[in-house]
Design a protein around this motif. Structure first.
Motif, short mmCIF file in Angstrom:
data_model
loop_
_atom_site.label_atom_id
_atom_site.label_comp_id
_atom_site.label_asym_id
_atom_site.label_seq_id
_atom_site.Cartn_x
_atom_site.Cartn_y
_atom_site.Cartn_z
N ARG A 142 0.84 -1.20 0.00
CA ARG A 142 0.00 0.00 0.00
C ARG A 142 0.87 1.25 0.00
O ARG A 142 0.56 2.23 -0.69
CB ARG A 142 -0.92 -0.01 1.22
CG ARG A 142 -1.81 1.21 1.29
CD ARG A 142 -2.76 1.16 2.44
NE ARG A 142 -2.06 1.20 3.73
CZ ARG A 142 -2.68 1.33 4.89
NH1 ARG A 142 -3.99 1.38 4.93
NH2 ARG A 142 -1.98 1.37 6.01
N ALA A 143 1.96 1.21 0.75
CA ALA A 143 2.85 2.38 0.79
C ALA A 143 3.44 2.64 -0.59
O ALA A 143 3.60 3.79 -1.00
CB ALA A 143 3.96 2.14 1.82
N SER A 145 2.04 1.68 -3.59
CA SER A 145 1.04 1.99 -4.62
C SER A 145 0.25 3.25 -4.29
O SER A 145 -0.38 3.82 -5.18
CB SER A 145 0.06 0.83 -4.76
OG SER A 145 -0.77 0.77 -3.61
N GLY A 146 0.26 3.66 -3.04
CA GLY A 146 -0.55 4.82 -2.65
C GLY A 146 -2.04 4.54 -2.61
O GLY A 146 -2.84 5.46 -2.52
#
Ligand code: CTP
Ligand code: CA
Length: 236
Positions: A142-143, A145-146
């Motif tokens: 997640r970090a 890909s945003g």
């Protein structure tokens, strides 16, 4: 709370819930496992479906029937669970890691059944290796890909000389980097196969919602109540 009276506040959302306990094979007939029944994860899946979500249940040896309105992906091992969750996480609004995922697996799997020999000095020694940390992997992805996926972890803790149950839960939430951590105290028949649960839902923002001992269905709705305000606005 009957399903008819639940809010439809997860309508159109995609939710992945992992549940149950993984099993790591030693040989074709034996495994290392744990006592998770999958009840809390199944209750989370059922509650999300009742609130309007499209739910995928990644089920590792779940001992109770899966809810009808849920897609079930059966898995055996931590590696299979990791693959099943990771491949669906990017398209999900929420991932809830309620499964008891093995931390270690036998570093070798015998292709034939392990036998006793006449010489006890040759009895096997099981060597373990780490499994991937699925939740930590989701946080890292997640970090990169945003994406705005809400990530929920579970933790069963006992108090000890280094800290209380709550201290350990807070530290784990910070270490894992997820948004919510559903914390329960284990021991004396609490947790696992029991139909009830008592938890504290810890938020990354420092919030603490205590849910006194109640059914796993009520705990499930309390978790979704905490998740819903964290979701970005829904574009249908
Ligand atoms: N978890 C995971 N992958 C693993 C182990 C755990 O995704 N290999 C998830 C669990 O599903 C849970 C959360 O991480 O949502 C916390 O699990 P827990 O066992 O309490 O934490 P660990 O980091 O494994 O720490 P320990 O067991 O040493 O307390
Ligand atoms: Ca663990």
């Amino acid at each position: 709370l009957g399903s008819g009276s639940r809010p439809r506040d997860l309508a159109g959302r995609r939710v992945v819930v992992s549940a149950g306990g993984t099993r790591e094979p030693l040989d074709p007939v034996r495994f290392l496992g744990n006592r998770s029944s999958g009840r809390q994860g199944v209750a989370l899946a059922a509650a999300a479906a009742a609130r309007g979500a499209h739910v995928t249940l990644v089920a590792a040896h779940v001992e109770v029937p899966a809810p009808a309105a849920v897609d079930v992906v059966p898995v055996q091992t931590a590696a299979e669970l990791a693959e099943a969750v990771h491949s669906r996480a990017a398209a999900a609004d929420v991932v809830v890691m309620a499964a008891a995922v093995a931390d270690f697996r036998p570093s070798a799997r015998a292709s034939a059944k392990i036998k006793k020999s006449d010489d006890p000095s040759r009895d096997p020694v099981v060597v373990l290796e780490r499994t991937p940390d699925v939740l930590a992997g989701l946080v890292a992805d997640r970090a990169r890909s945003g994406a705005g996926t809400v990530l929920v972890g579970f933790a069963a803790e006992t108090g000890d000389e280094t800290g209380s149950v709550l201290d350990h839960g807070r530290a784990k939430l910070a270490r894992k980097g997820c948004d919510l951590l559903v914390l329960n105290e284990v021991g004396e028949g609490k947790g696992f196969a029991a139909p009830t649960n008592a938890v504290v839902v810890l938020g990354r923002d420092g919030s603490e919602r205590e849910v006194a001992e109640t059914s796993k269905d009520v705990v499930a709705d309390a978790v979704w109540d905490a998740v819903v305000p964290m979701l970005p606005p829904h574009v249908p």
